[in-house]
Design a protein around this motif. Sequence first.
Motif, PDB file in Angstrom:
ATOM      1  N   CYS A 255       4.674   0.370   1.015  1.00  0.00           N
ATOM      2  CA  CYS A 255       4.973  -0.496   2.154  1.00  0.00           C
ATOM      3  C   CYS A 255       4.401  -1.878   1.860  1.00  0.00           C
ATOM      4  O   CYS A 255       3.337  -2.009   1.254  1.00  0.00           O
ATOM      5  CB  CYS A 255       4.332   0.042   3.431  1.00  0.00           C
ATOM      6  SG  CYS A 255       5.066   1.582   3.989  1.00  0.00           S
TER       7      CYS A 255
ATOM      8  N   HIS B 105       6.204  -5.404   8.668  1.00  0.00           N
ATOM      9  CA  HIS B 105       6.078  -4.188   7.879  1.00  0.00           C
ATOM     10  C   HIS B 105       7.429  -3.875   7.260  1.00  0.00           C
ATOM     11  O   HIS B 105       8.432  -3.793   7.969  1.00  0.00           O
ATOM     12  CB  HIS B 105       5.630  -3.034   8.794  1.00  0.00           C
ATOM     13  CG  HIS B 105       5.400  -1.763   8.061  1.00  0.00           C
ATOM     14  ND1 HIS B 105       4.162  -1.396   7.586  1.00  0.00           N
ATOM     15  CD2 HIS B 105       6.250  -0.767   7.724  1.00  0.00           C
ATOM     16  CE1 HIS B 105       4.271  -0.219   6.989  1.00  0.00           C
ATOM     17  NE2 HIS B 105       5.534   0.192   7.064  1.00  0.00           N
TER      18      HIS B 105
ATOM     19  N   ILE C 171      -6.279   0.444   8.320  1.00  0.00           N
ATOM     20  CA  ILE C 171      -5.826  -0.949   8.351  1.00  0.00           C
ATOM     21  C   ILE C 171      -5.778  -1.451   9.792  1.00  0.00           C
ATOM     22  O   ILE C 171      -6.253  -2.551  10.097  1.00  0.00           O
ATOM     23  CB  ILE C 171      -4.456  -1.098   7.655  1.00  0.00           C
ATOM     24  CG1 ILE C 171      -4.585  -0.843   6.153  1.00  0.00           C
ATOM     25  CG2 ILE C 171      -3.862  -2.480   7.913  1.00  0.00           C
ATOM     26  CD1 ILE C 171      -3.257  -0.703   5.417  1.00  0.00           C
ATOM     27  N   LEU C 172      -5.234  -0.649  10.678  1.00  0.00           N
ATOM     28  CA  LEU C 172      -5.166  -1.040  12.097  1.00  0.00           C
ATOM     29  C   LEU C 172      -6.551  -1.143  12.717  1.00  0.00           C
ATOM     30  O   LEU C 172      -6.828  -2.084  13.478  1.00  0.00           O
ATOM     31  CB  LEU C 172      -4.310  -0.034  12.880  1.00  0.00           C
ATOM     32  CG  LEU C 172      -2.821  -0.063  12.578  1.00  0.00           C
ATOM     33  CD1 LEU C 172      -2.126   1.101  13.278  1.00  0.00           C
ATOM     34  CD2 LEU C 172      -2.207  -1.383  12.980  1.00  0.00           C
TER      35      LEU C 172
ATOM     36  N   GLU D 274       3.199  -5.287   3.814  1.00  0.00           N
ATOM     37  CA  GLU D 274       2.836  -5.760   5.140  1.00  0.00           C
ATOM     38  C   GLU D 274       2.257  -7.159   5.032  1.00  0.00           C
ATOM     39  O   GLU D 274       1.520  -7.469   4.095  1.00  0.00           O
ATOM     40  CB  GLU D 274       1.801  -4.816   5.766  1.00  0.00           C
ATOM     41  CG  GLU D 274       1.601  -5.054   7.235  1.00  0.00           C
ATOM     42  CD  GLU D 274       1.058  -3.830   7.945  1.00  0.00           C
ATOM     43  OE1 GLU D 274       0.192  -4.032   8.809  1.00  0.00           O
ATOM     44  OE2 GLU D 274       1.486  -2.698   7.647  1.00  0.00           O
TER      45      GLU D 274
ATOM     46  N   TYR E 180       0.816  -1.203   0.000  1.00  0.00           N
ATOM     47  CA  TYR E 180       0.000   0.000   0.000  1.00  0.00           C
ATOM     48  C   TYR E 180       0.853   1.257   0.000  1.00  0.00           C
ATOM     49  O   TYR E 180       2.030   1.238   0.341  1.00  0.00           O
ATOM     50  CB  TYR E 180      -0.969  -0.001   1.183  1.00  0.00           C
ATOM     51  CG  TYR E 180      -0.313   0.016   2.543  1.00  0.00           C
ATOM     52  CD1 TYR E 180      -0.063   1.230   3.191  1.00  0.00           C
ATOM     53  CD2 TYR E 180       0.033  -1.163   3.184  1.00  0.00           C
ATOM     54  CE1 TYR E 180       0.533   1.251   4.445  1.00  0.00           C
ATOM     55  CE2 TYR E 180       0.616  -1.148   4.433  1.00  0.00           C
ATOM     56  CZ  TYR E 180       0.861   0.067   5.062  1.00  0.00           C
ATOM     57  OH  TYR E 180       1.452   0.078   6.303  1.00  0.00           O
TER      58      TYR E 180
ATOM     59  N   THR F  64      -3.082   3.818   6.977  1.00  0.00           N
ATOM     60  CA  THR F  64      -2.481   2.964   8.012  1.00  0.00           C
ATOM     61  C   THR F  64      -3.425   2.825   9.198  1.00  0.00           C
ATOM     62  O   THR F  64      -3.605   1.727   9.728  1.00  0.00           O
ATOM     63  CB  THR F  64      -1.122   3.537   8.459  1.00  0.00           C
ATOM     64  OG1 THR F  64      -0.285   3.660   7.319  1.00  0.00           O
ATOM     65  CG2 THR F  64      -0.450   2.621   9.462  1.00  0.00           C
ATOM     66  N   GLN F  65      -4.048   3.913   9.597  1.00  0.00           N
ATOM     67  CA  GLN F  65      -4.987   3.854  10.722  1.00  0.00           C
ATOM     68  C   GLN F  65      -6.198   2.999  10.389  1.00  0.00           C
ATOM     69  O   GLN F  65      -6.671   2.227  11.217  1.00  0.00           O
ATOM     70  CB  GLN F  65      -5.424   5.261  11.143  1.00  0.00           C
ATOM     71  CG  GLN F  65      -6.231   5.276  12.419  1.00  0.00           C
ATOM     72  CD  GLN F  65      -5.474   4.690  13.598  1.00  0.00           C
ATOM     73  OE1 GLN F  65      -4.336   5.066  13.862  1.00  0.00           O
ATOM     74  NE2 GLN F  65      -6.081   3.741  14.302  1.00  0.00           N
TER      75      GLN F  65
ATOM     76  N   HIS G 167       1.886   4.368   1.627  1.00  0.00           N
ATOM     77  CA  HIS G 167       1.839   4.868   3.004  1.00  0.00           C
ATOM     78  C   HIS G 167       1.601   6.375   3.076  1.00  0.00           C
ATOM     79  O   HIS G 167       1.387   6.922   4.147  1.00  0.00           O
ATOM     80  CB  HIS G 167       3.090   4.451   3.797  1.00  0.00           C
ATOM     81  CG  HIS G 167       4.304   5.269   3.538  1.00  0.00           C
ATOM     82  ND1 HIS G 167       5.238   4.915   2.601  1.00  0.00           N
ATOM     83  CD2 HIS G 167       4.740   6.422   4.093  1.00  0.00           C
ATOM     84  CE1 HIS G 167       6.207   5.813   2.587  1.00  0.00           C
ATOM     85  NE2 HIS G 167       5.924   6.744   3.476  1.00  0.00           N
TER      86      HIS G 167
ATOM     87  N   HIS H  29       9.425  -1.315   4.352  1.00  0.00           N
ATOM     88  CA  HIS H  29       9.393  -0.153   3.468  1.00  0.00           C
ATOM     89  C   HIS H  29      10.043  -0.567   2.155  1.00  0.00           C
ATOM     90  O   HIS H  29      11.236  -0.823   2.095  1.00  0.00           O
ATOM     91  CB  HIS H  29      10.145   1.020   4.098  1.00  0.00           C
ATOM     92  CG  HIS H  29       9.588   1.410   5.419  1.00  0.00           C
ATOM     93  ND1 HIS H  29       8.480   2.212   5.543  1.00  0.00           N
ATOM     94  CD2 HIS H  29       9.951   1.070   6.676  1.00  0.00           C
ATOM     95  CE1 HIS H  29       8.201   2.368   6.816  1.00  0.00           C
ATOM     96  NE2 HIS H  29       9.071   1.679   7.536  1.00  0.00           N
TER      97      HIS H  29
END
Length: 145
Positions: A106, A98, A82-83, A108, A71, A79-80, A73, A100
């Motif tokens: 990124c 994770h 996904i979390l 993951e 994805y 990111t939020q 970043h 880079h």
Amino acid sequence: MSTVEETDREETIRFSVSLPRALLDELDRRVVKKGYASRSELVRDLIRERIVEETWERGDVEVAGVLTIVYDHHQRELTQHILDIQHRQYIHVVATTHVHMDHHNCLETIIIRGMPAEIERMSLEIGGLRGVRFSELTRASRIQN
């Protein structure tokens, strides 16, 4: 060999399978192409793959999976999101990695344990997020030998 090891080992049975020549030739090509030591090794793996598929299709036992995503970043709040998805699902996230890949991308991996439908739902939800460029779920389950 100890008695415990002897009782834990499953007996190997030989059996014959009749195949048309063209199908046998294709099997042999796959043995070579995939680097198997024998036809038996390839056939065992094919059977195991089918058992995993059927376990996921039945949907009645806990399974495992690895969701691999790439994805951007820089995508705002991705990111939020996904979390948040990982935290609200009724499945168990065992581990994540994770990496880079470059300035924008990124990679993951999310190792997941739970019921098949729940894992599939999470996989689709994360894979459908804006900014996720690649998403693939690898399915696994317990297999006897």
